[in-house]
Write an enzyme that holds these catalytic residues in place. Structure first.
Site, short mmCIF file in Angstrom:
data_model
loop_
_atom_site.label_atom_id
_atom_site.label_comp_id
_atom_site.label_asym_id
_atom_site.label_seq_id
_atom_site.Cartn_x
_atom_site.Cartn_y
_atom_site.Cartn_z
N GLY A 1 2.62 -14.37 -31.06
CA GLY A 1 1.83 -13.20 -31.44
C GLY A 1 2.43 -12.40 -32.58
N ASN B 1 -4.84 -20.36 -25.09
CA ASN B 1 -4.54 -19.35 -24.07
C ASN B 1 -5.23 -18.06 -24.49
OD1 ASN B 1 -3.43 -17.52 -22.29
ND2 ASN B 1 -1.38 -17.57 -23.20
N GLU C 1 7.81 -22.53 -26.60
CA GLU C 1 7.26 -21.35 -27.27
C GLU C 1 8.37 -20.34 -27.52
OE1 GLU C 1 2.86 -20.81 -26.54
OE2 GLU C 1 3.81 -20.04 -24.73
N SER D 1 2.33 -18.57 -32.85
CA SER D 1 1.63 -18.35 -34.13
C SER D 1 1.15 -19.64 -34.78
CB SER D 1 2.51 -17.53 -35.08
OG SER D 1 2.76 -16.25 -34.52
N LYS E 1 -5.42 -15.29 -22.88
CA LYS E 1 -4.72 -14.09 -22.37
C LYS E 1 -5.72 -13.09 -21.77
CE LYS E 1 -1.23 -14.84 -25.85
NZ LYS E 1 -0.05 -14.35 -26.51
N GLU F 1 5.11 -14.06 -21.62
CA GLU F 1 4.64 -12.73 -21.20
C GLU F 1 4.82 -12.53 -19.69
OE1 GLU F 1 0.86 -13.16 -23.18
OE2 GLU F 1 1.95 -13.11 -25.08
N HIS G 1 4.74 -18.54 -18.81
CA HIS G 1 4.49 -18.02 -20.16
C HIS G 1 5.47 -16.87 -20.43
CE1 HIS G 1 2.55 -16.00 -23.52
NE2 HIS G 1 2.00 -17.17 -23.79
C1 PEP Z 1 0.74 -17.98 -26.61
O1 PEP Z 1 0.17 -17.05 -26.09
O2 PEP Z 1 1.18 -18.88 -25.91
C2 PEP Z 1 0.90 -17.98 -28.06
C3 PEP Z 1 1.60 -18.94 -28.58
O3 PEP Z 1 0.32 -16.96 -28.78
P1 PEP Z 1 0.12 -16.90 -30.39
O4 PEP Z 1 -0.48 -18.23 -30.81
O5 PEP Z 1 -0.78 -15.76 -30.64
O6 PEP Z 1 1.48 -16.72 -30.99
#
Ligand code: PEP
Length: 251
Positions: free
Chosen positions: A174, A10, A168, A214, A12, A98, A96
């Site tokens: 992040g 992703n 997630e 992460s 973003k 976000e 997601h």
């Molecule tokens: C994501 O954006 O779905 C995500 C898991 O980000 P990150 O790997 O940076 O934690």
């Protein structure tokens, strides 16, 4: 049951078109070298067309970072399934964290988006996950249950074969703080059992459940060794060709 792993990146709100095309070409090389797994990249909307063109013929799927529930109309800022079909986009990330937490998308809206994707021949990745406060209040499983039940409301068992779920935990996105493999496995096993209750066991056993939060080259192998983790949704580490390559080549 053998489920085909899926590693999804992703991107973003990162990368210009030129940067996105260069990274996509590199991901295509990684993906072409790993025939036993699927790889997906989700650039920003402005790079989708260029990335689709750049990876045409390669073994890499292109995804959108969101999708509208209507096909067309007065929906400023939205992108529909027919528009994505037109470019060769195969998948869409839906719900997601976000989108949920910064832009206020709720389970009802996420469910509409999921149906928009399925009706428009776009494979949805339904993201679910608890916040840190919810985990600390021992609400993780009830939050996941509500997100799964509402997010998948009205989806038939037959259609469920086209849906990917991504667990997630919001506190791991992040932040550099990954869920332990045990925490991730517990959540994945819970979601699979729940899918078995909502649909049928054989459908639940076939659904791919990705872990996200992460994911990095140094934790992907341990995560992928868990029985109910079928892949990863990767943010930060998907923006660097080298680290994403190592994640795609998990052992
Ligand atoms: C994501 O954006 O779905 C995500 C898991 O980000 P990150 O790997 O940076 O934690």
């Amino acid at each position: 049951m053998q489920r085909r792993p899926l590693i999804a990146g992703n991107w973003k709100m990162h990368l210009t078109q030129k940067e996105a095309v260069a990274l996509a070409q590199s991901v295509a090389e990684s993906s072409n070298a790993c025939l036993d797994r699927d790889v997906m990249i989700a650039p920003s909307f402005t790079s989708l067309a260029a990335v689709c063109a750049a990876v045409q013929g390669a073994r890499v799927l292109v995804g959108a970072q969101n999708i509208a529930w209507e096909k067309e109309g007065a929906f400023t800022g939205e992108i529909s399934a027919p528009m994505l079909n037109d470019l060769g986009v195969a998948m869409a990330i839906i719900g997601h964290s976000e989108r949920r937490h910064i832009f206020g998308e709720d389970n009802a809206m996420i469910n509409r988006r999921l149906h928009g994707a399925l009706q428009g021949r776009i494979l949805p990745i339904l993201c679910i996950g608890e916040t840190l406060a919810e985990r600390e209040a021992a609400k993780t499983l009830s939050v996941l249950e509500a997100q799964v039940r509402h997010g998948l409301a009205g989806v038939s068992g037959e259609r469920m074969h086209q849906v990917v779920v991504a667990y997630e935990p919001v506190w791991a996105i992040g932040t550099g703080r990954t869920a332990t493999k045990e925490q991730a496995q517990e959540a994945h096993a819970f979601v699979r059992q729940l899918l078995g209750e909502i649909f049928e066991k054989n459908i639940a056993m076939a659904v791919r459940i990705l872990y996200g939060g992460s994911v990095k080259p140094d934790n992907i192998d341990d995560l992928m060794a868990q029985p109910d983790i079928d892949g990863a949704l990767v943010g930060g580490a998907a923006l660097k060709a080298e680290s994403f390559d190592r994640i795609v080549r998990f052992q």
